[in-house]
Structure formats: structure tokens, C-alpha cells
Design an enzyme around this catalytic site. Structure first.
Site, PDB file in Angstrom:
ATOM      1  N   GLN A 121       0.825  -1.205   0.000  1.00  0.00           N
ATOM      2  CA  GLN A 121       0.000   0.000   0.000  1.00  0.00           C
ATOM      3  C   GLN A 121       0.861   1.258   0.000  1.00  0.00           C
ATOM      4  OE1 GLN A 121      -2.274   1.355   3.573  1.00  0.00           O
ATOM      5  NE2 GLN A 121      -4.049   0.742   2.394  1.00  0.00           N
ATOM      6  N   GLY A 122       0.666   2.105  -0.985  1.00  0.00           N
ATOM      7  CA  GLY A 122       1.379   3.385  -1.054  1.00  0.00           C
ATOM      8  C   GLY A 122       0.431   4.539  -0.811  1.00  0.00           C
ATOM      9  N   SER A 124       0.336   6.589   2.767  1.00  0.00           N
ATOM     10  CA  SER A 124       0.954   7.608   3.621  1.00  0.00           C
ATOM     11  C   SER A 124       2.232   8.149   2.994  1.00  0.00           C
ATOM     12  CB  SER A 124       1.317   7.013   4.985  1.00  0.00           C
ATOM     13  OG  SER A 124       0.174   6.584   5.659  1.00  0.00           O
ATOM     14  N   SER A 156       4.086  -1.733   4.212  1.00  0.00           N
ATOM     15  CA  SER A 156       4.414  -3.100   4.628  1.00  0.00           C
ATOM     16  C   SER A 156       4.615  -3.982   3.408  1.00  0.00           C
ATOM     17  CB  SER A 156       3.279  -3.692   5.469  1.00  0.00           C
ATOM     18  OG  SER A 156       2.981  -2.852   6.533  1.00  0.00           O
ATOM     19  N   GLU A 239     -11.877  -2.287   5.742  1.00  0.00           N
ATOM     20  CA  GLU A 239     -10.920  -2.685   6.769  1.00  0.00           C
ATOM     21  C   GLU A 239     -11.547  -2.728   8.158  1.00  0.00           C
ATOM     22  OE1 GLU A 239      -6.646  -1.160   8.514  1.00  0.00           O
ATOM     23  OE2 GLU A 239      -7.826   0.112   7.216  1.00  0.00           O
TER      24      GLU A 239
END
Lengths: 377, 290
Positions: A121-122, A124, A156, A239
Site C-alpha cells: 500500500q502506497g 501515507s 508493509s 478494513e
């Protein structure tokens, strides 16, 4: 108001339990946390095992109660955690399923389910954390490509990912929420550099991702240009549903181990510690009931996770930290020894009130969206 | 799994809320502070509405409902701070003549040695000999203390119904705080726009909703360990909720005329029932070794 499961749900549980009992003893040993390629192989191997047995899609297609049972039983049986499959199965996959074109769904979803491709995941950035919509990684159109430059953080599994769900700014002049676009970026593209970040627990769980003139095909855009914020919100609400079911089951198991350890080492005779253990038990019993409540609400609303998610996350993240503080009380001076059980977990638990929305941001969300208090100036 | 209110349960809750809004609103609550004794007419109305006979089997002239329904009703009573020995009289229904109908008021000697509403009681369960009146911290709960030995073991149902009352009070505290935070202005804006105030309100909701899940689940299972957990969560939600509500109200919250003091004081009284939370914590600790 009841806590009973339907005959179909009980049958699903029994079948799953039986299958887990046969398949878990055949798994290879868990890889070392430092060995990223081995971790990738292990996590994807487990996903493939689930796929072959018909359980791969449980996160996407099953009813909330069925998902609850799946997560409860797999954790209780000691099955592997979703691991490297997390972003694909719980973030990017559901987003593509909801917002992607038929061609995009055909390209990206089957490899996620079969355990063939890893996503990261990109979202932040160094200057866009709680204020995610302030992100500045820039993408300009050049023919059939976007050319992307910027940097991402807290990513991550970046070292072993094939794809990155990437938020970029395409409309620099628009209000900040309206100039963002969602792209699927191949991690093998030239210009992508991954630098691991060492956490306070000593491990490299996250990475920084630097992007220098990375070309991403326009065909990899999910949703419209500048509509990425809305597309992202689909992911984030996904989520908050049953995200922590397995963890609550695991915490309750740890609590039992703490009590037994305290009995063995004599700390049990301290009434202050004993009562603190009892109170933590009350806390996690309540969190389990709150999970069941939220799942029932989601079931009734057709699978949409309700506002209960923020309430749960606020309470759970604090409770998890308290659990490992109690563990330190049980261990005494041994709580300073990284070789002892629970000591690394205590360190990791510190991220829970920060990751996926800090407690402070969650309280703002609860106050503004649930309680209707006015936005501050 | 349907761990949510059924249609009938939602209707029951709405009915009780409507009855209490009509018969015991905020004005009646403040008026009750200045008179001693119970409103016997209201007590009989509660009896007629099935408040006390709720769990008595239909064959015995009761309503024939279960613990979940009783919990919903007691939560509503806790919301409006309905005075009187509600739990003791409810538990006496079917065993003490007239209790189910609201014709008699029943007090009980609690494990902690406290007796609520002794002077008003027609029947006292347990040995209240030698009871000494206290100057009760709660203006709406007269208290006596029985010296000496602790009475019999606590009825888990009494603990659960008290937790339900605490849940109602915690919910009410949150609502009052939010209402005040929306309307009270300082520095040119509602104080609820300030994060410091927002976060107090958010935490009140988090505590109340977590307690709600625990209390409702305990009503379904009737398991003593679930009830012990529910009690701890509900006490916390009510006591800390009332305190935070007081804080949000600022100086007004510290006054006698403000309703908030009554929430906190009642929460304190209820938290002492059954000898306090220590026994529940011990029970939950031992449960971990099972």
C-alpha cells in the site's frame, strides 16, 4: 437478540475445523521473520492451500458471520495469518472488485485469490499521515502513461510486493480531496526504490518507497482521474469490519497463558495483579461481544460495516497495550529480556494506537460522524 | 447470528421510554429531589405496565419475558434515574405478594450491608436488624447500613440488572454532554468544535457501547462470568461517563440544580451494590485458569 449460529453456520464451522485439523500438520515450518522471500513463499503457499480447499474468497463473498467464524477458527487452530496477502485480500482486492473495470478485475483478482501476487500500500507520505489527503506524490499524464514522482512511507511488504496500490496527486489545483487518483503500480517498474524502515521492535516491518519518474500505464487507473479519494474510502471502510477478529481470539489466548504463568511464578498471589488480570479478561470478553454485535449489524445492513468499527478500534488498540503491560507485570524483571515471550509483542502493541488512523483521529471521527459535533476551525 | 434487538424488543424499549418520558421527565426528576418518599402512584403504574412482573411466567400472571427484555427495561430506568428499589422489587415479584403488581415496595439487604429505601419498604428481604441510616450521598437513594456479617451470596440477576441501569445512565451522560457541547459557545464557537471536548464525548460513547455489548450478551447467556464482566464495564461507563459529562458542563455541572450530579451520585451508589467490583474481578481472574 441472541448469540446462536444458524445450522448452516455451525456446519461451516465444523467443516472448517475438520479441514484445519487435517491440513495444518502438513504445513512447512514457519520462516524466520527476517527472511522476506521465505515469508512470501510461506504466506502465498497458505493462500494457495485455502484456494484449493475453496476458502480463498471468504473475505470477499462470505456473509459477515461466516467471515467471523472463519477468522475465529483459523486463529484458534493456530493457522497462518494472512501475512503478505493482507493488502491484496483486504485493501486492494476489495477496491478493485468494487471500482475496477471487468478487465482490471480479471487481471488482478485471480492472482490475489490463488496466492500468486503480493500487493503493498502506497498511501501515507512523510508529510501526509493523519492528513492523508494532503499527499503530494505527483503524477502527470504523458501519452498512455502517468509519470509518478514522490515518496511513500509505512509500506508493509514493499520488499516482496508485485503491485502497489498507489495514491497520487493528479489535480494539483483542485481542493485536496478532489485531485487524487488511485493507481496500480508494478513494483518492478524502473524508478521504484525500496528502503526498509527499522521499527522500535528492531524488525524491518515497513519500508519507505521512493518514486522517481516511474511510468504507470493509464490502464492501471482504478476509477476516474481525480476520484481516487472516494475509491480509497471504499477500501478503508472494508478494513473496519471484521479486521481484528483473529487478534481478539489470540489476545484471549495470551491472557489465559498469562494467568497460568502467574500461577507458576507466584505472581498470582498478588491480589492487585490478579484483579488486573480479571479486569483485562472483562475487557476482552466485552470486545468479543462487541465484535459479534458489529458483525450482526453488518449482516443486517447487507454487509456494510457500521460506525461500530471506530468504536471497536479505539477500545481494542488500548486494550491490547494494556494486555502486554499486564504481561510485563507477570514477567517482572524478565519483561526487560527480549528473549522472553510477549516482550516483542509489547513493543509491537505500541503501533496500535497509531496505525490505520491514530486514536486521536478516530475520536474526531466518532465525535463528528457519530455524535454530530461540529468540525473545528 | 442475530445479536441485535428484535422487532419486539425494540418496541418494548420504545414503549418503556415513552412511559417514562410521560411519567418521569427531567422536571419530575428535579422535583423528586425535594420530596422524601416514593411516588406510590408511579410505582403502581410501573407494576401495571409489567415492570416488576416482566420475568414472572404467564401462567403465574406475569409477562413471561426473559432477561434480555428485563435488561432493556432497566436500561431505560437507568437513563431517567428512576428512583426506588427497582431491582429488589423486580426480584421479589412472584415471591412476595403484591410486588409484581407494584402494590408493595420491596427492599433488600445487599451483600455490602447496604439497604436502599428501607423506610419506604413494605417488605424487607434479608436481615435488616440494627440498620443505621446514612446521610446518603445520592439525594434520590435513601441508604441504611446493616452492621456486622455480610448477607447471603449475590444474585447474578441483581448484578446484571444493576449493570443495565448503569448502561442507561452512561448513555444518558453521553447524550447530555453532546447536547451541551453543541449549544454552549465559547471563543465564538460551540465548545464541541474543540478537540479536547470532542475526545471526552467520543470516549463516553466508546465506553457505553462496549459496555452495551457486554451487558446484552450477559443477558443472553446469563453466565455469571459474563455478568461479572458486564458489571465491570457498565460501572466504568457510568461512573467515568458521568464525570466526563460533569467536566463538559463546566461550572454548571458542579451546581445542585444541574442534573449531572444526580447521574454521578446514582452511579456511585449502584457501583457499591454486591460489595463492589473486586469480587467480579476475582471471578474473572479465576476464569482465566479454567
Amino acid at each position: 437478540m441472541d448469540l446462536a449460529y444458524t445450522p448452516e453456520e455451525e456446519e461451516f464451522r465444523a467443516r472448517l475445523r475438520e479441514w484445519l485439523a487435517t491440513v495444518l500438520p502438513t504445513l512447512p515450518p514457519k520462516p524466520s521473520p527476517q527472511d522476506w522471500p521465505a515469508r512470501r513463499a510461506y504466506d502465498l503457499g497458505w493462500q494457495r492451500t485455502l484456494y484449493d480447499a475453496g476458502y480463498a474468497q471468504v473475505h470477499w463473498d462470505a456473509s459477515p458471520t461466516t467471515r467471523l467464524i472463519f477468522l475465529e477458527e483459523t486463529e484458534a487452530a493456530g493457522a497462518p495469518y494472512v501475512g503478505a496477502g493482507f493488502v491484496g485480500l483486504l485493501h486492494a482486492g476489495p477496491t478493485i472488485a468494487a471500482e475496477g473495470t471487468p478487465a482490471q478485475r480479471d487481471r488482478w483478482l485471480p492472482p490475489i485469490l490463488r496466492g500468486e501476487e503480493v500487493w503493498c500500500q502506497g498511501f501515507s507520505e512523510p508529510d501526509a499521515g493523519s492528513d492523508l489527503a494532503a499527499l503530494r506524490t505527483r503524477a502527470r499524464r504523458d501519452g498512455d502513461d502517468y509519470v509518478v514522482t514522490g515518496s511513500k512511507i509505512w509500506t508493509s511488504h514493499a520488499e516482496i510486493a508485485d503491485w502497489c496500490e498507489l495514491l497520487v496527486r493528479t489535480g494539483p489545483a483542485a481542493p485536496k480531496h478532489r485531485g487524487i487518483t488511485w493507481l496500480a503500480m508494478p513494483m518492478s517498474a524502473p524508478g521504484v526504490v525500496v528502503r526498509p524502515l527499522r521499527t522500535l521492535a528492531g524488525s524491518a516491518e515497513f519500508a519507505e518507497v521512493f518514486l522517481d519518474e516511474v511510468r504507470v500505464p493509464v490502464a492501471n487507473r482504478v476509477g476516474e482521474e481525480n476520484d481516487g479519494w472516494r475509491v480509497t474510502m471504499v477500501t478503508l471502510s472494508f478494513e473496519r469490519g471484521t479486521a481484528f477478529v483473529g487478534e481478539v481470539v489470540a489476545c484471549r489466548r495470551v491472557l489465559g497463558e498469562l494467568a497460568r504463568t502467574a500461577r507458576e511464578n507466584g505472581r498470582w498471589d498478588d491480589p492487585v495483579l490478579r484483579r488486573r488480570l480479571g479486569r483485562t479478561n472483562a475487557e476482552f470478553r466485552a470486545l468479543w461481544r462487541l465484535t459479534q454485535w458489529n458483525v450482526s449489524e453488518a449482516e443486517a445492513s447487507g454487509g456494510v460495516p457500521g460506525v461500530g468499527g471506530s468504536v471497536f478500534k479505539l477500545r481494542y488498540s488500548h486494550a491490547r497495550q494494556e494486555l502486554y503491560d499486564v504481561a510485563a507485570e507477570v514477567l517482572g524483571v524478565e519483561s526487560l529480556d527480549l528473549e522472553q515471550p510477549w516482550v516483542l509483542d509489547r513493543l509491537s502493541s505500541l503501533s496500535y494506537t497509531i496505525a490505520a488512523g491514530t486514536s486521536q483521529i478516530q475520536r474526531n471521527i466518532v465525535a463528528e460522524r457519530i455524535l454530530g459535533l461540529p468540525k473545528g476551525r | 447470528m442475530r445479536f441485535r434487538l428484535s422487532g419486539d424488543q425494540a418496541a418494548l424499549r420504545a414503549g418503556v421510554r415513552e412511559l417514562l418520558a410521560r411519567r418521569f421527565d427531567g422536571e419530575a426528576l428535579r422535583a423528586a429531589v425535594d420530596v422524601s418518599g416514593l411516588d406510590r402512584e408511579l410505582w403502581r403504574e410501573l407494576g401495571a405496565a409489567g415492570f416488576f412482573a416482566l420475568r414472572v411466567p404467564e401462567a403465574d400472571g406475569g409477562v413471561g419475558l426473559g432477561l434480555p427484555e428485563a435488561v432493556l427495561v432497566f436500561e431505560e430506568a437507568g437513563r431517567v434515574l428512576l428512583p426506588g428499589p427497582l431491582v429488589a422489587t423486580h426480584l421479589a415479584a412472584g415471591a412476595v405478594d403484591g410486588a409484581a403488581e407494584g402494590e408493595v415496595v420491596v427492599a433488600g439487604v445487599d451483600r455490602g450491608g447496604l439497604v436502599e429505601w428501607l423506610d419506604e419498604a413494605d417488605v424487607v428481604r434479608g436481615d435488616a436488624a440494627g440498620a443505621v441510616a446514612l446521610r446518603s450521598v445520592d439525594p434520590l437513594t435513601p441508604l441504611h447500613r446493616v452492621p456486622g456479617a455480610l448477607p447471603r451470596a449475590v444474585d447474578p440477576v441483581a448484578v446484571l440488572l444493576t449493570a443495565a441501569e448503569q448502561l442507561g445512565t452512561a448513555t444518558r451522560a453521553g447524550e447530555l454532554a453532546v447536547q451541551h457541547a453543541r449549544t454552549r459557545e465559547q471563543f465564538g464557537q460551540p465548545i464541541g468544535a474543540f478537540q479536547a471536548v470532542k475526545h471526552l464525548c467520543a470516549q463516553m460513547l466508546v465506553r457505553a457501547e462496549t459496555a452495551r455489548a457486554a451487558v446484552y450478551a450477559a443477558a443472553v447467556t446469563a453466565d455469571p462470568v459474563d455478568i461479572a464482566a458486564a458489571r465491570l464495564l457498565a460501572d466504568e461507563a457510568a461512573e467515568r461517563g458521568a464525570r466526563d459529562c460533569l467536566q463538559v458542563h463546566g461550572g454548571m455541572g458542579f451546581t445542585w440544580e444541574c442534573e449531572v450530579q444526580l447521574l454521578l451520585k446514582r452511579a456511585w451508589v449502584r457501583a457499591r451494590r454486591g460489595g463492589g467490583g473486586a469480587e467480579s474481578e476475582e471471578l474473572l481472574a479465576v476464569d482465566l485458569l479454567a
